[in-house]
Scaffold this motif. Structure first.
Motif, PDB file in Angstrom:
ATOM      1  N   ASP A  21     -18.442   6.860  25.949  1.00 43.72           N
ATOM      2  CA  ASP A  21     -19.117   5.567  25.815  1.00 43.72           C
ATOM      3  C   ASP A  21     -18.225   4.425  26.288  1.00 43.72           C
ATOM      4  O   ASP A  21     -18.699   3.443  26.870  1.00 43.72           O
ATOM      5  N   ARG A  33     -23.457  -2.689  25.811  1.00 42.00           N
ATOM      6  CA  ARG A  33     -23.009  -1.484  25.116  1.00 42.00           C
ATOM      7  C   ARG A  33     -24.141  -0.850  24.307  1.00 42.00           C
ATOM      8  O   ARG A  33     -24.232   0.374  24.201  1.00 42.00           O
ATOM      9  N   HIS A  36     -26.147   1.150  26.704  1.00 40.51           N
ATOM     10  CA  HIS A  36     -25.436   2.390  27.027  1.00 40.51           C
ATOM     11  C   HIS A  36     -25.646   3.422  25.929  1.00 40.51           C
ATOM     12  O   HIS A  36     -25.889   4.602  26.199  1.00 40.51           O
ATOM     13  N   LYS A  37     -25.519   2.977  24.671  1.00 38.56           N
ATOM     14  CA  LYS A  37     -25.652   3.892  23.540  1.00 38.56           C
ATOM     15  C   LYS A  37     -27.062   4.485  23.480  1.00 38.56           C
ATOM     16  O   LYS A  37     -27.241   5.688  23.258  1.00 38.56           O
ATOM     17  N   PRO A  55     -21.297  10.418  22.588  1.00 42.88           N
ATOM     18  CA  PRO A  55     -20.507   9.237  22.958  1.00 42.88           C
ATOM     19  C   PRO A  55     -19.005   9.461  22.882  1.00 42.88           C
ATOM     20  O   PRO A  55     -18.242   8.850  23.627  1.00 42.88           O
TER      21      PRO A  55
END
Length: 324
Positions: A21, A33, A36-37, A55
């Motif tokens: 991650d 972010r 992304h998660k 991650p």
């Protein structure tokens, strides 16, 4: 309307040992972010052709990261009829001159009334671009130039240029104290250990480089020009406070009013009444992401900074000393 995207990049050797991650956050900075998660947990991320949802998985460097996902419009952000001072515009991007008292992006305590809300109103299609095309930010009370991308490819190229330090950003500021010469500040910046809404020079923070030169001396203040190599949150304000020359009006970083000895009541009132950091993004230069032409833009210093500088200039002339 959802937009299907495919992102592809290679993990850099310098990222050896990072969590997946963290590596993704550094490679695909044009997305948040949290996004992304979401993509990781939803199985939209492949490492060397294998789907992963972990991650914390470590990367070694050299892996190919592919993200295939749908990008939903940011419907939670409201389009608002807020005027924009547009310095330049074409099919790919626009450059705006941001006034004081205007936040760039919605966040805690500022759900709307921002530059982003204004962009959604004036350019409805920009909703398809992450963060409505915003490439870099200015603090609420910092004035001056910002570049905004109108489409995803332009934003991606501009963000990459910013990361490679190929976008030049210069600022005009008034600092407290007598500065004798210019120089470079190369000190990492991270969250303040006690005041979580502020930043500080922190050896565990991200690299940050600021160049500065003296433009004009006053009795107890200095007008300076600065150029950013990096773009950390509050970078100029933090670096100048670190030098013990915080910006005029910047109470958050120690810019308490300093009144020259024997100053007039008018100057005293102007200094004490200056209610924002004296910082203005005066010049922006970059190569156009579509055709490569070098472009340079300038924004005049706002009236409040002109007026306080003139008052300090008059005070300096009326109170001559050997050196400033």
């Amino acid at each position: 309307m959802a937009q299907t995207i495919e992102l592809k990049k290679q993990v850099q050797p310098s990222q050896l040992g990072q969590r997946l991650d963290q590596a993704i956050a550094e490679l695909f900075t044009e997305y948040s972010r949290s996004r992304h998660k979401e993509w990781l947990l939803a199985g939209h991320v492949q490492v060397d052709g294998e789907v992963t949802t972990k991650p914390r998985q470590k990367v070694m460097g050299g892996e190919e990261i592919v993200i295939q996902a749908e990008l939903e419009d940011e419907e939670r952000w409201e389009a608002q009829d807020i005027p924009l001072d547009i310095v330049y515009e074409d099919d790919d991007l626009l450059v705006i001159n941001k006034p004081r008292d205007l936040v760039v992006h919605p966040g805690a305590g500022t759900p709307d009334g921002t530059v982003l809300n204004a962009l959604l109103f004036h350019y409805p299609d920009i909703a398809e671009v992450p963060r409505a095309g915003i490439v870099h930010r200015l603090d609420k009370d910092t004035t001056g130039l910002m570049v905004v991308a109108k489409n995803v490819p332009t934003q991606t190229r501009l963000v990459r240029a910013l990361q490679k330090r190929k976008i030049t950003r210069e600022y005009e500021a008034i600092a407290i104290g007598k500065m004798t010469a210019g120089g470079m500040i190369e000190k990492p910046i991270g969250r303040h250990p006690q005041k979580r809404v502020l930043m500080a020079v922190n050896e565990m923070g991200k690299p940050a480089v600021t160049h500065y030169r003296v433009a004009e001396h006053f009795r107890e203040h200095t007008r300076i020009r600065l150029r950013l190599e990096t773009g950390r949150t509050h970078q100029i304000r933090v670096h100048m406070a670190y030098l013990q020359h915080p910006l005029l009006g910047d109470i958050a970083y120690g810019g308490r009013a300093r009144i020259p000895k024997g100053a007039s009541e008018e100057l005293t009132a102007k200094i004490r009444g200056f209610d924002r950091q004296a910082l203005h993004a005066v010049m922006l230069r970059f190569d156009h992401p579509s055709h490569g032409e070098s472009m340079e833009f300038h924004a005049p210093v706002p009236d409040d900074m002109i007026e306080i500088a003139e008052a300090l200039r008059v005070d300096t002339k009326e109170n001559p000393e050997e050196d400033y």
